[in-house]
Design an enzyme around this catalytic site. Structure first.
Site, PDB file in Angstrom:
ATOM      1  N   GLY A   1       0.798  -1.198   0.000  1.00 21.30           N
ATOM      2  CA  GLY A   1       0.000   0.000   0.000  1.00 21.30           C
ATOM      3  C   GLY A   1       0.838   1.258   0.000  1.00 21.30           C
ATOM      4  CB  SER A   2       0.266   4.596  -1.445  1.00 19.79           C
ATOM      5  OG  SER A   2       0.435   4.135  -2.773  1.00 19.79           O
ATOM      6  N   GLY A   3       1.454   5.325   1.185  1.00 22.10           N
ATOM      7  CA  GLY A   3       1.417   5.973   2.491  1.00 22.10           C
ATOM      8  C   GLY A   3       2.618   5.674   3.351  1.00 22.10           C
ATOM      9  CG  HIS A   4       3.620   2.297   4.316  1.00 17.44           C
ATOM     10  ND1 HIS A   4       3.195   2.593   5.589  1.00 17.44           N
ATOM     11  CD2 HIS A   4       2.745   1.374   3.826  1.00 17.44           C
ATOM     12  CE1 HIS A   4       2.113   1.872   5.867  1.00 17.44           C
ATOM     13  NE2 HIS A   4       1.821   1.139   4.815  1.00 17.44           N
TER      14      HIS A   4
ATOM     15  CG  ASP B   1       0.715  -6.719   0.713  1.00 15.04           C
ATOM     16  OD1 ASP B   1      -0.024  -6.144  -0.113  1.00 15.04           O
ATOM     17  OD2 ASP B   1       1.329  -6.116   1.613  1.00 15.04           O
TER      18      ASP B   1
ATOM     19  CG  HIS C   1      -1.036  -0.588   7.889  1.00 16.00           C
ATOM     20  ND1 HIS C   1      -0.308  -1.750   8.027  1.00 16.00           N
ATOM     21  CD2 HIS C   1      -0.816  -0.136   6.631  1.00 16.00           C
ATOM     22  CE1 HIS C   1       0.326  -1.990   6.887  1.00 16.00           C
ATOM     23  NE2 HIS C   1       0.035  -1.027   6.029  1.00 16.00           N
TER      24      HIS C   1
END
Length: 335
Positions: free
Chosen positions: A54-57, A110, A223
């Site tokens: 996921g994005s955001g990392h 994932d 998260h």
């Protein structure tokens, strides 16, 4: 929600467009899909290494695609897994006949989609894929009896797995050997973090959890997953020592060991504070007789604008040192 964005639904694609503009010499994309990010500098005959998440990392995961580390990354929405189709497209692009190694975090979405992608490219294209699932978070460790499922979340320490595997692939080792090096790194790294504030997913528009102004949570995931203890904020030295007590005991790391240390900011922690933590980590490890080979300090795996820090230790031997020291050049990592 205060963010420098346009429309929340455009957040990921516009971020990717900016990355491609800034780093055209290192990264591009395939399949006419911005979220299928691949290296612009392929090395013929080399084992391909792919990740995704996921994005955001940022800079995890896509920021480590380039020379000497990863060859491709499938990019999901914020805190969401990319699709199996995107993973398969990346795999096809980076395969050069030597096979592809997947390295990704221990999250159900994932795992499911990477397994499906591996089946797709095997059946449709005859590409051999092997996988290493990285899970080194001490706070989420469950039973560790032989054969039992690893419950540890994959967090910042996956950087060490990327780096060592990337070095092995750049040295033109075959797929089985690159996988062995990746598994060796994954088995010898442990991480724990502390969070001080929540973060806000743009599409949601409000914090994912709440925490008091005078509170911290030891062991929180990237998260916002629950940690192992919430309490009043303590001095930096006490926070670092509590985390290190758990990290060192978990492998365990012992007097005489040599380690690489990653002090990682979660998105909103000033470097000043990260170096205050580094200072105490060094004192602690010296007292334990654990030698530090190298420090990495900065933002390597974030959680949007979460305030907090994580500490990772990688136990080294001569082989892992060699691949840790190998040259690499990506948008967010140069060695």
């Amino acid at each position: 929600m205060k963010k420098i964005i346009n429309r929340p639904e455009d957040y990921v694609n516009e971020m990717l467009e900016g990355l491609y503009v800034a780093h055209p010499d290192l990264i591009t994309y395939t399949n006419d899909d911005l979220r299928c990010l691949v290296t612009a500098r392929k090395k013929p005959g080399k084992v391909g290494i792919a990740t995704g998440g996921g994005s955001g990392h940022l800079p995890l995961f896509l920021g480590y695609v380039g020379e000497g580390m990863l060859d491709g990354c499938s990019v999901g929405d914020v805190f969401q897994s990319p699709s199996a189709e995107q993973m398969a497209a990346v795999t096809r692009e980076i395969d050069d006949g030597a096979g592809v190694l997947y390295i990704y975090g221990n999250y159900n979405g994932d795992i499911f989609n990477f397994d499906m992608a591996a089946e797709m490219v095997d059946f449709e294209d005859g590409i051999r894929v092997e996988s290493v699932v990285a899970g080194e978070d001490v706070a989420s460790a469950g039973p560790s009896a032989p054969g039992e499922k690893n419950t540890r979340r994959g967090v910042a320490g996956i950087l060490f797995v990327f780096k060592c595997a990337g070095g092995a692939a750049a040295a033109m080792l075959d797929l089985d050997e690159v996988k062995r090096v990746a598994e060796k790194a994954a088995a010898n790294v442990r991480t724990m973090g502390v969070a001080l504030t929540p973060c806000t997913v743009p599409r949601v528009g409000e914090p994912g959890f709440s925490i008091g102004e005078d509170e911290m949570e030891i062991g929180m995931g990237i998260h916002g997953e629950a940690g192992i203890r919430r309490g009043k904020i303590e001095p930096a030295n006490q926070i670092a020592e509590e985390m290190l007590d758990k990290i060192v005991a978990d492998l365990p790391y012992q007097s005489g060991d040599e380690v690489a240390v990653l002090i990682n900011g979660l998105g909103a922690t000033p470097l000043d504070e990260q170096y205050i933590v580094t200072r105490q980590v060094n004192k602690y490890l010296e007292a334990k007789g654990i030698k530090v080979y190298r420090y990495y300090v900065g933002e390597y795996a974030t959680a949007l604008e979460m305030a907090g820090v994580s500490i990772s230790l990688l136990k080294l031997d001569d082989e892992l040192k060699k691949y840790l020291d190998a040259p690499a050049k990506t948008p967010f990592f140069v060695s």
